[in-house]
Write a protein that holds these residues in place. Structure first.
Motif, PDB file in Angstrom:
ATOM      1  N   ASP A 260      33.600  11.382  -3.475  1.00 55.97           N
ATOM      2  CA  ASP A 260      34.450  11.835  -4.580  1.00 55.97           C
ATOM      3  C   ASP A 260      35.588  12.725  -4.094  1.00 55.97           C
ATOM      4  N   ALA A 261      35.435  13.305  -2.917  1.00 57.41           N
ATOM      5  CA  ALA A 261      36.483  14.178  -2.379  1.00 57.41           C
ATOM      6  C   ALA A 261      37.747  13.407  -2.050  1.00 57.41           C
ATOM      7  N   VAL A 262      37.714  12.080  -2.105  1.00 56.11           N
ATOM      8  CA  VAL A 262      38.922  11.300  -1.858  1.00 56.11           C
ATOM      9  C   VAL A 262      39.992  11.629  -2.896  1.00 56.11           C
ATOM     10  N   ALA A 263      39.575  12.188  -4.032  1.00 57.70           N
ATOM     11  CA  ALA A 263      40.532  12.559  -5.070  1.00 57.70           C
ATOM     12  C   ALA A 263      41.227  13.882  -4.774  1.00 57.70           C
ATOM     13  N   GLU A 264      40.761  14.611  -3.768  1.00 53.98           N
ATOM     14  CA  GLU A 264      41.384  15.888  -3.407  1.00 53.98           C
ATOM     15  C   GLU A 264      42.696  15.643  -2.653  1.00 53.98           C
ATOM     16  N   ASP A 265      43.454  16.712  -2.435  1.00 57.74           N
ATOM     17  CA  ASP A 265      44.711  16.561  -1.699  1.00 57.74           C
ATOM     18  C   ASP A 265      44.427  16.362  -0.203  1.00 57.74           C
ATOM     19  N   GLN A 266      45.462  15.968   0.526  1.00 53.32           N
ATOM     20  CA  GLN A 266      45.279  15.627   1.937  1.00 53.32           C
ATOM     21  C   GLN A 266      44.765  16.805   2.762  1.00 53.32           C
ATOM     22  N   PRO A 267      45.287  18.024   2.593  1.00 55.63           N
ATOM     23  CA  PRO A 267      44.733  19.131   3.373  1.00 55.63           C
ATOM     24  C   PRO A 267      43.237  19.329   3.152  1.00 55.63           C
ATOM     25  N   THR A 268      42.773  19.143   1.916  1.00 56.51           N
ATOM     26  CA  THR A 268      41.347  19.314   1.630  1.00 56.51           C
ATOM     27  C   THR A 268      40.537  18.185   2.263  1.00 56.51           C
ATOM     28  N   ARG A 269      41.021  16.967   2.136  1.00 56.98           N
ATOM     29  CA  ARG A 269      40.314  15.824   2.746  1.00 56.98           C
ATOM     30  C   ARG A 269      40.275  15.981   4.258  1.00 56.98           C
ATOM     31  N   GLY A 270      41.385  16.429   4.836  1.00 62.40           N
ATOM     32  CA  GLY A 270      41.420  16.627   6.279  1.00 62.40           C
ATOM     33  C   GLY A 270      40.461  17.717   6.729  1.00 62.40           C
ATOM     34  N   ARG A 271      40.364  18.785   5.935  1.00 55.75           N
ATOM     35  CA  ARG A 271      39.440  19.861   6.287  1.00 55.75           C
ATOM     36  C   ARG A 271      37.993  19.393   6.226  1.00 55.75           C
ATOM     37  N   ILE A 272      37.646  18.606   5.205  1.00 58.37           N
ATOM     38  CA  ILE A 272      36.273  18.096   5.091  1.00 58.37           C
ATOM     39  C   ILE A 272      35.940  17.218   6.296  1.00 58.37           C
ATOM     40  N   ALA A 273      36.844  16.301   6.642  1.00 57.10           N
ATOM     41  CA  ALA A 273      36.604  15.427   7.793  1.00 57.10           C
ATOM     42  C   ALA A 273      36.488  16.246   9.073  1.00 57.10           C
ATOM     43  N   ALA A 274      37.382  17.221   9.247  1.00 53.95           N
ATOM     44  CA  ALA A 274      37.333  18.057  10.450  1.00 53.95           C
ATOM     45  C   ALA A 274      36.032  18.851  10.512  1.00 53.95           C
ATOM     46  N   ASP A 275      35.562  19.348   9.374  1.00 52.19           N
ATOM     47  CA  ASP A 275      34.306  20.102   9.357  1.00 52.19           C
ATOM     48  C   ASP A 275      33.131  19.215   9.775  1.00 52.19           C
ATOM     49  N   LEU A 276      33.112  17.972   9.300  1.00 50.30           N
ATOM     50  CA  LEU A 276      32.027  17.063   9.652  1.00 50.30           C
ATOM     51  C   LEU A 276      32.073  16.689  11.136  1.00 50.30           C
ATOM     52  N   ILE A 277      33.280  16.454  11.654  1.00 53.58           N
ATOM     53  CA  ILE A 277      33.423  16.140  13.079  1.00 53.58           C
ATOM     54  C   ILE A 277      33.017  17.340  13.920  1.00 53.58           C
ATOM     55  N   ASP A 278      33.436  18.530  13.500  1.00 51.91           N
ATOM     56  CA  ASP A 278      33.094  19.744  14.238  1.00 51.91           C
ATOM     57  C   ASP A 278      31.579  19.971  14.243  1.00 51.91           C
ATOM     58  N   LEU A 279      30.927  19.723  13.118  1.00 53.58           N
ATOM     59  CA  LEU A 279      29.469  19.870  13.058  1.00 53.58           C
ATOM     60  C   LEU A 279      28.795  18.872  13.992  1.00 53.58           C
ATOM     61  N   MET A 280      29.269  17.633  14.005  1.00 49.63           N
ATOM     62  CA  MET A 280      28.698  16.618  14.883  1.00 49.63           C
ATOM     63  C   MET A 280      28.818  17.023  16.352  1.00 49.63           C
ATOM     64  N   LEU A 281      29.963  17.547  16.726  1.00 49.02           N
ATOM     65  CA  LEU A 281      30.167  17.976  18.114  1.00 49.02           C
ATOM     66  C   LEU A 281      29.323  19.207  18.440  1.00 49.02           C
ATOM     67  N   ALA A 282      29.165  20.102  17.465  1.00 51.64           N
ATOM     68  CA  ALA A 282      28.298  21.266  17.681  1.00 51.64           C
ATOM     69  C   ALA A 282      26.850  20.828  17.876  1.00 51.64           C
ATOM     70  N   GLU A 283      26.406  19.828  17.112  1.00 47.48           N
ATOM     71  CA  GLU A 283      25.046  19.317  17.253  1.00 47.48           C
ATOM     72  C   GLU A 283      24.809  18.794  18.667  1.00 47.48           C
TER      73      GLU A 283
END
Length: 453
Positions: A260-283
């Protein structure tokens, strides 16, 4: 391969889960025999028309697809889970024709009827279990292959999500996996020389882990501790007094599907994707502990706070410092354009082996260079651009048509590749842009290396 229940199963039908091991064996054996019979009948009909029967054509009939998908959905447990795994967008192990048979399992769903649910809860909590709750919603809020989730409120005011395992699924894993393996072999669609047995064995072991709710509870608590100071993520709290071998109770977190976050603006979508990638790399590079299933339902979104809710830790896997070092070096080689380094690391990890033909090894190395080239071409990678995915699909098809059979990958590599691909797909679904190379550079820095135990 965790069992993340599908949200909003309002259209799901109440259907009793077959719980006896012999009953499940008989049903799967009957399914295999039935599909074989349909294929034989179709082959005879083709011969009668003077046509040469095609294995793909005989198998991929509407009747067979419907029969297989419907029966696995009714059985749930390992049988349905195996079907879901074969249909995953992130899986490239089996041919697409075989995946088509199972694709419907991503949407089909049944729930336990109230009578069977009551018996399961009475066995876990005793006859007076309902007196512990102000409210217990009999209709689940989510349902999947291994269990279903109910929302409830306890007498002391806790708002909880109660994950209830289907009866009989844990004891039937070995026979379910063996029978689904027989069904796969029956299709004749596996590439010549492909060894299915190691993948079935890993699936069997992983499914035993996923049905161990006590182990999942420990992983849930461990991730809660690891991310306690990270405001980007929410990990539900665990409720020990309402949990057991077949029940896992945690905080109910009011949230929305991550898509559902696809409805957010680009900065928000980019932050969500970056947070998930960062978590994966931290794992991988810091925690040494990874939730290895990238199913979209494992992630939810809180629009009011912008936080990502993390769910389902049944497929949590410990990763060694050695594995982290291998991936650190292959990423370093890729970002540096070091083809020789890529080849050396690919052999070390297991993507390449001495049995792989030289032309196929070159093609695989080319594919890796294409990925790193796309990542480094711009400061923020645009996941919405389908160009990279199309290139990789075309090169993968060319490899398959040239007779390439992938070498058996180490289990850690299988799970890591699945996680990488799944997070990529989620970022693409969000149409996000993220500074991937910047994040990789941060995590593969030598100063961040985990010491070997």
């Amino acid at each position: 391969m965790p069992d993340t229940p599908k949200s909003d199963p309002q259209g799901s039908r109440g259907l009793r889960v077959p719980s006896g091991r012999l009953t499940r064996m008989a049903r799967l054996g009957g399914l295999t025999a039935g599909v074989a019979g349909n294929m034989a009948a179709g082959g005879l009909a083709s011969l009668g028309r003077g046509e040469r029967p095609s294995m793909r054509g005989l198998l991929l009939t509407p009747r067979n697809i419907t029969r297989v998908a419907d029966e696995l959905a009714k059985m749930r447990g390992a049988a349905m889970k195996m079907g879901q795994l074969l249909s995953m967008d992130t899986g490239d192990v089996l041919p697409p024709e075989l995946s088509q048979i199972m694709a419907r399992l991503r949407d089909d769903g049944h729930i336990m009827p109230p009578k069977q649910l009551k018996r399961v809860l009475e066995a876990a909590w005793g006859d007076g279990w309902l007196r512990r709750f102000k409210r217990f919603d009999v209709r689940p809020i989510a349902a999947a292959s291994i269990g279903q989730v109910h929302r409830a409120q306890t007498r002391d005011g806790r708002d909880v999500a109660v994950k209830v395992q289907y009866p009989g699924v844990a004891g039937s894993i070995d026979s379910d996996v063996a029978n689904v393996g027989a069904l796969i072999k029956l299709t004749g669609l596996l590439p010549k020389g492909f060894e299915l047995a190691p993948y079935l064995e890993e699936a069997r072991q992983q499914l035993h882990i996923e049905t161990d709710y006590a182990a999942e509870a420990r992983s849930l608590q461990r991730f809660g501790d690891l991310l306690a100071g990270d405001g980007r993520f929410v990990v539900p709290g665990f409720h020990c007094d309402l949990s057991g071998p077949d029940i896992l109770t945690m905080d109910f977190i009011d949230s929305r599907p991550i898509e559902d976050a696809v409805a957010e603006d680009q900065p928000t979508r980019g932050r969500i994707a970056a947070d998930l990638i960062d978590l994966m790399l931290a794992e991988l590079f810091d925690f040494g502990l990874m939730q290895t299933d990238p199913n979209f339902a494992n992630y939810r979104y809180k629009p009011d706070t912008g936080q990502i809710v993390l769910l389902d830790f049944g497929a949590t896997r410990v990763l060694s410092a050695e594995v982290a070092d291998q991936y650190r070096r292959i990423m370093r080689a890729g970002l540096d354009g070091d083809r020789a380094g890529l080849v050396a690391c690919a052999h070390e990890i297991g993507f390449l082996s001495p049995d792989v033909a030289a032309r196929h090894a070159d093609q695989i190395t080319d594919m890796m260079e294409v990925v790193f080239g796309a990542l480094t071409a711009q400061p923020h990678f645009d996941f919405a651009d389908p160009a990279l995915n199309r290139q990789m699909q075309a090169k993968g098809m060319a490899l398959a048509e040239d007779g390439f059979v992938p070498p058996p990958l180490p289990v850690d590599a299988l799970f890591l590749q699945r996680k990488f691909a799944g997070i990529f797909l989620l970022a693409a679904r969000l149409q996000a842009r993220a500074p991937v190379v910047e994040m990789l550079e941060h995590w593969i820095s030598p100063s961040r290396s985990r010491p070997a135990p």
